[in-house]
Write a protein that holds these residues in place. Structure first.
Motif, PDB file in Angstrom:
ATOM      1  N   ALA A   1      -9.762   6.084  -3.183  1.00  0.00           N
ATOM      2  CA  ALA A   1      -9.289   5.372  -4.180  1.00  0.00           C
ATOM      3  C   ALA A   1      -7.868   5.593  -4.202  1.00  0.00           C
ATOM      4  N   GLU A   2      -7.221   6.334  -3.368  1.00  0.00           N
ATOM      5  CA  GLU A   2      -5.777   6.497  -3.642  1.00  0.00           C
ATOM      6  C   GLU A   2      -5.158   6.082  -2.016  1.00  0.00           C
ATOM      7  N   ASP A   3      -6.019   5.592  -0.970  1.00  0.00           N
ATOM      8  CA  ASP A   3      -5.756   5.028  -0.004  1.00  0.00           C
ATOM      9  C   ASP A   3      -4.644   3.949  -0.035  1.00  0.00           C
ATOM     10  N   ILE A   4      -4.837   3.030  -1.309  1.00  0.00           N
ATOM     11  CA  ILE A   4      -4.214   1.829  -1.174  1.00  0.00           C
ATOM     12  C   ILE A   4      -2.618   2.311  -1.447  1.00  0.00           C
ATOM     13  N   LEU A   5      -2.358   3.635  -1.842  1.00  0.00           N
ATOM     14  CA  LEU A   5      -0.880   3.835  -2.320  1.00  0.00           C
ATOM     15  C   LEU A   5      -0.145   4.072  -0.700  1.00  0.00           C
ATOM     16  N   SER A   6      -0.805   4.132   0.340  1.00  0.00           N
ATOM     17  CA  SER A   6      -0.238   4.540   1.642  1.00  0.00           C
ATOM     18  C   SER A   6      -0.329   3.027   2.436  1.00  0.00           C
ATOM     19  N   HIS A   7      -0.870   2.084   1.837  1.00  0.00           N
ATOM     20  CA  HIS A   7      -1.139   0.775   2.677  1.00  0.00           C
ATOM     21  C   HIS A   7       0.151   0.267   3.325  1.00  0.00           C
ATOM     22  N   PRO A   8       0.403  -0.127   4.578  1.00  0.00           N
ATOM     23  CA  PRO A   8       1.260  -0.685   5.023  1.00  0.00           C
ATOM     24  C   PRO A   8       2.101  -1.925   4.263  1.00  0.00           C
ATOM     25  N   ALA A   9       1.340  -2.651   3.872  1.00  0.00           N
ATOM     26  CA  ALA A   9       1.796  -3.702   2.988  1.00  0.00           C
ATOM     27  C   ALA A   9       2.352  -3.361   1.861  1.00  0.00           C
ATOM     28  N   LEU A  10       2.154  -2.235   1.056  1.00  0.00           N
ATOM     29  CA  LEU A  10       2.696  -1.714  -0.229  1.00  0.00           C
ATOM     30  C   LEU A  10       3.963  -0.981   0.445  1.00  0.00           C
ATOM     31  N   ARG A  11       3.958  -0.176   1.590  1.00  0.00           N
ATOM     32  CA  ARG A  11       5.019   0.463   1.975  1.00  0.00           C
ATOM     33  C   ARG A  11       6.155  -0.512   2.245  1.00  0.00           C
ATOM     34  N   ALA A  12       5.929  -1.601   3.038  1.00  0.00           N
ATOM     35  CA  ALA A  12       6.801  -2.521   3.498  1.00  0.00           C
ATOM     36  C   ALA A  12       7.396  -3.328   2.122  1.00  0.00           C
ATOM     37  N   THR A  13       6.901  -3.310   1.017  1.00  0.00           N
ATOM     38  CA  THR A  13       7.185  -3.991  -0.183  1.00  0.00           C
ATOM     39  C   THR A  13       8.031  -2.917  -0.498  1.00  0.00           C
ATOM     40  N   GLN A  14       7.753  -1.837  -0.586  1.00  0.00           N
ATOM     41  CA  GLN A  14       8.828  -0.646  -1.116  1.00  0.00           C
ATOM     42  C   GLN A  14      10.198  -0.438  -0.349  1.00  0.00           C
ATOM     43  N   ASP A  15       9.832  -0.558   0.932  1.00  0.00           N
ATOM     44  CA  ASP A  15      10.975  -0.346   1.945  1.00  0.00           C
ATOM     45  C   ASP A  15      12.360  -1.081   1.410  1.00  0.00           C
ATOM     46  N   ARG A  16      12.024  -2.224   1.114  1.00  0.00           N
ATOM     47  CA  ARG A  16      13.326  -3.102   1.011  1.00  0.00           C
ATOM     48  C   ARG A  16      13.836  -2.975  -0.585  1.00  0.00           C
ATOM     49  N   ARG A  17      13.039  -2.277  -1.225  1.00  0.00           N
ATOM     50  CA  ARG A  17      13.549  -2.346  -2.446  1.00  0.00           C
ATOM     51  C   ARG A  17      13.475  -0.939  -3.078  1.00  0.00           C
ATOM     52  N   ALA A  18      13.773  -0.486  -4.130  1.00  0.00           N
ATOM     53  CA  ALA A  18      13.941   0.734  -4.668  1.00  0.00           C
ATOM     54  C   ALA A  18      12.431   1.610  -4.963  1.00  0.00           C
ATOM     55  N   ASP A  19      11.962   2.542  -4.743  1.00  0.00           N
ATOM     56  CA  ASP A  19      10.813   3.051  -5.026  1.00  0.00           C
ATOM     57  C   ASP A  19      10.822   4.443  -5.500  1.00  0.00           C
ATOM     58  N   ALA A  20       9.606   4.678  -6.378  1.00  0.00           N
ATOM     59  CA  ALA A  20       9.659   5.826  -6.770  1.00  0.00           C
ATOM     60  C   ALA A  20       8.063   6.332  -6.923  1.00  0.00           C
ATOM     61  N   SER A  21       7.998   7.708  -6.685  1.00  0.00           N
ATOM     62  CA  SER A  21       6.534   8.007  -6.853  1.00  0.00           C
ATOM     63  C   SER A  21       6.772   9.144  -7.942  1.00  0.00           C
ATOM     64  N   VAL A  22       5.914   9.088  -8.850  1.00  0.00           N
ATOM     65  CA  VAL A  22       5.858   9.790  -9.895  1.00  0.00           C
ATOM     66  C   VAL A  22       4.678  10.527 -10.419  1.00  0.00           C
ATOM     67  N   SER A  23       4.632  11.717 -10.798  1.00  0.00           N
ATOM     68  CA  SER A  23       3.429  12.608 -11.127  1.00  0.00           C
ATOM     69  C   SER A  23       3.195  12.125 -12.575  1.00  0.00           C
TER      70      SER A  23
ATOM     71  N   MET B   1       4.777 -13.521   2.143  1.00  0.00           N
ATOM     72  CA  MET B   1       3.328 -14.332   2.627  1.00  0.00           C
ATOM     73  C   MET B   1       3.034 -13.757   3.827  1.00  0.00           C
ATOM     74  N   THR B   2       3.855 -13.559   4.682  1.00  0.00           N
ATOM     75  CA  THR B   2       3.624 -13.016   6.420  1.00  0.00           C
ATOM     76  C   THR B   2       2.976 -11.448   6.011  1.00  0.00           C
ATOM     77  N   LEU B   3       3.627 -10.869   5.082  1.00  0.00           N
ATOM     78  CA  LEU B   3       3.202  -9.467   4.942  1.00  0.00           C
ATOM     79  C   LEU B   3       1.445  -9.464   4.434  1.00  0.00           C
ATOM     80  N   VAL B   4       1.377 -10.508   3.341  1.00  0.00           N
ATOM     81  CA  VAL B   4      -0.129 -10.485   2.779  1.00  0.00           C
ATOM     82  C   VAL B   4      -0.918 -10.874   4.035  1.00  0.00           C
ATOM     83  N   MET B   5      -0.547 -11.930   4.801  1.00  0.00           N
ATOM     84  CA  MET B   5      -1.355 -12.348   6.033  1.00  0.00           C
ATOM     85  C   MET B   5      -1.582 -11.663   6.976  1.00  0.00           C
ATOM     86  N   ARG B   6      -0.608 -10.835   7.596  1.00  0.00           N
ATOM     87  CA  ARG B   6      -0.782 -10.115   8.617  1.00  0.00           C
ATOM     88  C   ARG B   6      -1.194  -8.695   8.223  1.00  0.00           C
ATOM     89  N   GLU B   7      -0.853  -8.198   7.335  1.00  0.00           N
ATOM     90  CA  GLU B   7      -1.175  -6.699   6.902  1.00  0.00           C
ATOM     91  C   GLU B   7      -2.456  -6.435   6.028  1.00  0.00           C
TER      92      GLU B   7
END
Lengths: 252, 299, 325
Positions: B247-269, C43-49
């Motif tokens: 269930a928690e795998d999704i929190l380390s998904h590369p797409a999520l990471r990439a979305t967070q990378d370019r923005r601010a992120d925080a992980s909270v307990s 969109m690229t992220l969604v498609m590729r990842e």
């Protein structure tokens, strides 16, 4: 020319000696009938000769590498199994397996062998029929065609005529005889002594894992042997229609 | 939020309870003078046992020394509880009617999602049980504190805590500046909507919660694709628990990471976010500083 | 061969469709543009990842399950064999869960699929020991029930013992399978073992054909039965282990696909191997598309769709072979 030589063959299963000290040779042109009471070890002997059963002693077939062995002898087991609803042609073509290297496709030579086998067993019209949909007699012919397609000088069959009607029984034995006539050899185990004397050139009698007699039918099936080994009395004469053998009574 | 432990936590997801909260507040305000008189006459409970993570923390905050005898085992888990250290001083209970009854409490405080069977059994055995519904709005926290104060006979202490809370909250509510977009993302892709405590914390800190589209106002599972396409400026994830889980795998998904990378992120307990206690303001403070980082980063 | 061409075209089409379906509602042309040409932006992220790994995994795992089903059926000479039904997928899931919960999976990347492989290996060996090649359908089904039940129970136990509050509910994923939210990491994790396993199973082609005549006849014609069995055991373990480690236990693909394609390959078990691989890829891609079309916002487990198709077929097969049981 000797196609098979066996010396001192012995098999024990679960501590019990099933075969003991069996030695024999088979030459071209022979039709050898392997007979004996139930449980004498006929199937075990044939499987040991082929090397698909652990054994002591020496068998010229068992010593060959697997594919060479497949080219040297064709084996028709007692259970006439056809696992999948394949066509007759496909089934007969399976006999070419020992001739095909891994990954090799069937060549013209292979197809010719299959055609020849089908023709010989009278199965040309059955070529595209599904093997599992045929009658028992037809299936037996198909399985025999497979063995023929294998093009091996020696053919070994375990009770190939059990459960067939008289016509199929006789034509199968005749086919064996004609094979022998062409320079091949056949070893066939059977219970029907009547057919055995009419179509086999030689009979080997097996009892409790040992060979008790080996020779021409007339010299092997003496009243003494019939009484001691089979426990029966029989009428056995050579008539104008050939040798005729009929079991009569059970002797105590 | 770990939903598997619902009985012990007043999760902020089910906001139909807010109606009950308001009713409670209204009722209390009407009857305040009568209750005050009653409380003066009634005994202050000497042996209090708490069975719920949120009531644990409120009770620890307000109880007199020696009044609180036991808290739930979750109270000492630093991931779920903001008062894990204080909780270690109390014996832990696992919410079994047997063990609680044997403590001979004269008051048990529990959550609305504590096992009904356990609560019913305790009541049948003659124990007084007070149920506290989960808090789903920051404005409802004072009422909860006040009620706990009443029940424990510690009204003065409660009033102090409420005063501090309301002052701090007002300070946050007067913040100004741009409202960046954000999404809260938890195990299984769950996102709490506006009608939840977490959502309110985010809103008070000055973020625009992207989960407020119709489908997610009350919380729901947002597919990762949808989150990535929305491209929020901040993604706040919950910290994974020990032991793995898919269930928690999704929190380390590369797409999520990439979305967070370019923005601010925080992980909270979960500890500050889950219960309606003054600690929610700590969560608000954390989010406010995140927001400042975002805004200042643009200058 | 015409069959292969048809299956390849079907597979390619479904692969494309799978790439274009998703809850984010991206227009098909835009999505293909983003996939191939890339560029900045979500969109690229969604498609590729997100979508690409999902489609690739459906293809790989479908092929893996299809071929291993065909191989088991060919070897056991029984049309009821399927890695999910006879407990191999369940054992693989147990191996994977143990690796995750003991933390071994976190040490090296290959630890997870190898653990699942070990679990699958034990499962296959148990089935062969219990149901022979001489065992009939009844023994096979009973062995499958026993192994599945045991593996499922142990998996549930391990998950319930986990300190993680979400772990207990993971059992649904492990027993029914899902491709949701998988990433390219999972693709690279599963690919080597699936390729190796498919290669091993494909080598069984001639042996399986010869087994049509029974073991004795096959052996006499030169087939090495021991080697054949080893290829089956390790090939199935690799393929099912890798698939289950990444997507949970997905059942019925290995049952349905060989059954449907058998008539098209003249019932020859050797030819059925690659045909079932392609057919399995087609089936799983289709199932994954159905899952996303019916409930786009939720994670409907793949195993639900495959079971809805496969279980009635299984019942039908049992009914037909009742006399042999």
């Amino acid at each position: 020319m000797t196609l098979l030589s066996v010396e001192g063959l012995a098999v024990s299963l679960g501590g019990r000696a099933v075969l003991q000290d069996v030695s024999l040779t088979v030459d071209k042109g022979e039709v050898v009938g392997l007979i004996g009471p139930n449980g004498a070890g006929k199937t075990t002997l044939m499987r040991a000769i082929l090397g698909i059963l652990p054994h002591h002693g020496h068998s010229s077939l068992a010593q060959l590498p697997p594919r060479a062995r497949g080219r040297a002898a064709a084996w028709m087991p007692q259970s006439r199994e056809i696992a999948w609803p394949v066509s007759v042609e496909t089934l007969v073509a399976l006999g070419r397996t020992p001739h095909l290297a891994p990954g090799q496709r069937a060549s013209a030579e292979d197809r010719a062998a299959v055609d020849h086998a089908l023709e010989r067993m009278g199965l040309q019209e059955f070529r595209h029929r599904i093997a599992t949909a045929l009658s028992g007699g037809e299936q037996a012919r198909v399985l025999m065609a497979r063995a023929l397609a294998q093009d091996a000088p020696l053919l070994m069959a375990d009770e190939p005529i059990a459960g067939l009607d008289p016509a199929h029984q006789i034509s199968t034995m005749r086919a064996f005889a004609s094979l022998a006539g062409e320079g091949q050899a056949v070893i066939v185990s059977l219970h029907d002594l009547g057919l055995g004397v009419r179509h086999c050139t030689r009979l080997i009698v097996l009892d409790q894992g040992r060979i008790v007699a080996d020779g021409a039918p007339t010299s092997v099936l003496t009243p003494a042997l019939l009484r001691d080994i089979f426990g029966i009395s029989a009428w056995f004469e050579t008539t104008p229609q050939g040798a005729v053998f009929q079991p009569l009574e059970v002797l105590e | 939020m770990p939903r598997g432990v619902a009985p012990f936590m007043s999760g902020s997801m089910h906001s139909s309870r807010s109606i009950l909260g308001f009713a409670l507040t209204g009722g209390l305000l009407c009857c305040a003078p009568v209750i005050a008189a009653d409380m003066a006459r009634a005994e202050v409970p000497a042996r209090v046992v708490s069975m719920n993570l949120c009531t644990d923390q409120l009770a620890m905050m307000l109880a007199a020394p020696g009044q609180l005898r036991s808290v739930s085992f979750l109270a000492s888990d630093p991931r779920s509880s903001a008062m894990a250290d204080e909780a270690k001083a109390y014996p832990a209970n696992r919410g079994q009617a047997e063990e609680i009854y044997l403590m001979q409490p004269d008051l048990v405080v529990a959550g609305a999602y504590t096992s009904r069977a356990t609560v019913a059994l305790l009541q049948r055995l003659g124990v007084r049980v007070e149920i506290f519904a989960p808090v789903t709005a920051l404005d409802d926290v004072p009422a909860q504190i006040a009620r706990m104060g009443d029940v424990l006979g510690q009204q003065d202490k409660a009033a102090e805590v409420i005063a501090t809370y309301e002052a701090d909250l007002k300070a946050f509510q007067q913040e100004s500046g741009r409202s960046p977009t954000a999404v809260l993302y938890e195990a299984n892709g769950y996102t709490p909507g506006a009608q939840s405590l977490s959502g309110q914390i985010l809103a008070t800190a000055g973020f625009t919660n992207l989960a407020n589209e119709a489908a997610y106002a009350w919380g729901g599972n947002m597919p990762l694709e949808v989150l990535v396409m929305k491209a929020p400026e901040a993604v706040i994830t919950s910290r994974p628990y020990p032991g793995g889980s898919r269930a928690e795998d999704i929190l380390s998904h590369p797409a999520l990471r990439a979305t967070q990378d370019r923005r601010a992120d925080a992980s909270v307990s979960d500890s500050d976010w889950v219960c309606g206690t003054p600690y929610v303001l700590r969560a608000v403070a954390q989010m406010v500083s995140l927001r400042h980082t975002l805004i200042n980063g643009e200058d | 061969m015409r069959l292969y061409v048809i299956l390849l075209i079907l597979m390619g089409t479904l692969f494309g469709v799978a790439l274009m379906i998703g809850p984010a509602g991206i227009a098909p042309l835009d999505s293909l543009h983003a996939l191939i040409l890339g560029g900045d932006g979500p969109m690229t992220l969604v498609m590729r990842e997100i979508r690409l790994p999902r489609a690739l995994l459906a293809l790989m795992i479908g092929a893996a399950l299809g071929m291993s089903g065909a191989a088991m059926q060919g070897y056991l000479r029984n049309p009821l064999a399927d890695p999910g039904l006879i407990g191999v997928s369940g054992s693989a899931a147990l191996g994977a869960v143990i690796a995750i919960q003991t933390g071994i999976a976190a040490t090296t990347t290959l630890a997870l699929p190898v653990s699942a492989l070990a679990g699958a290996l034990i499962g296959v060996v148990l089935v062969l020991m219990l149901a022979g090649p001489r065992g009939g359908s009844l023994t096979l089904i009973l062995a499958g029930i026993a192994i599945s039940a045991l593996a499922g129970a142990l998996t549930s136990l391990v998950l319930n013992l986990s300190p993680n509050p979400f772990a207990a509910n993971d059992i649904v994923f492990w027993m029914m399978g899902s491709l949701a939210d998988r990433s390219m990491t999972h693709v690279w994790l599963a690919l080597p073992l699936i390729v190796v396993g498919l290669g091993m199973l494909a080598l069984m082609r001639r042996g399986l054909d010869a087994l049509t005549l029974g073991e004795d006849a096959a052996q006499a014609m030169g087939i090495n039965l021991v080697q054949l069995r080893l290829l089956l055991v390790f090939g199935t373990a690799c393929v099912v282990g890798a698939s289950t480690a990444v997507a949970g236990a997905i059942g019925f693909v290995g049952l349905v696909v060989p059954h449907m394609l058998r008539g098209w390959v003249g019932a020859r078990p050797g030819r059925l191997l690659w045909a079932s691989a392609l057919g399995g890829a087609v089936m799983l891609l289709a199932a994954d598309i159905v899952v996303r079309v019916i409930l786009p916002m939720r994670d409907l487990k793949l195993g639900v769709v495959t079971a809805l198709v496969g279980a009635p077929l299984f019942l039908h097969l049992i009914y037909r072979t009742r006399r042999g049981l």
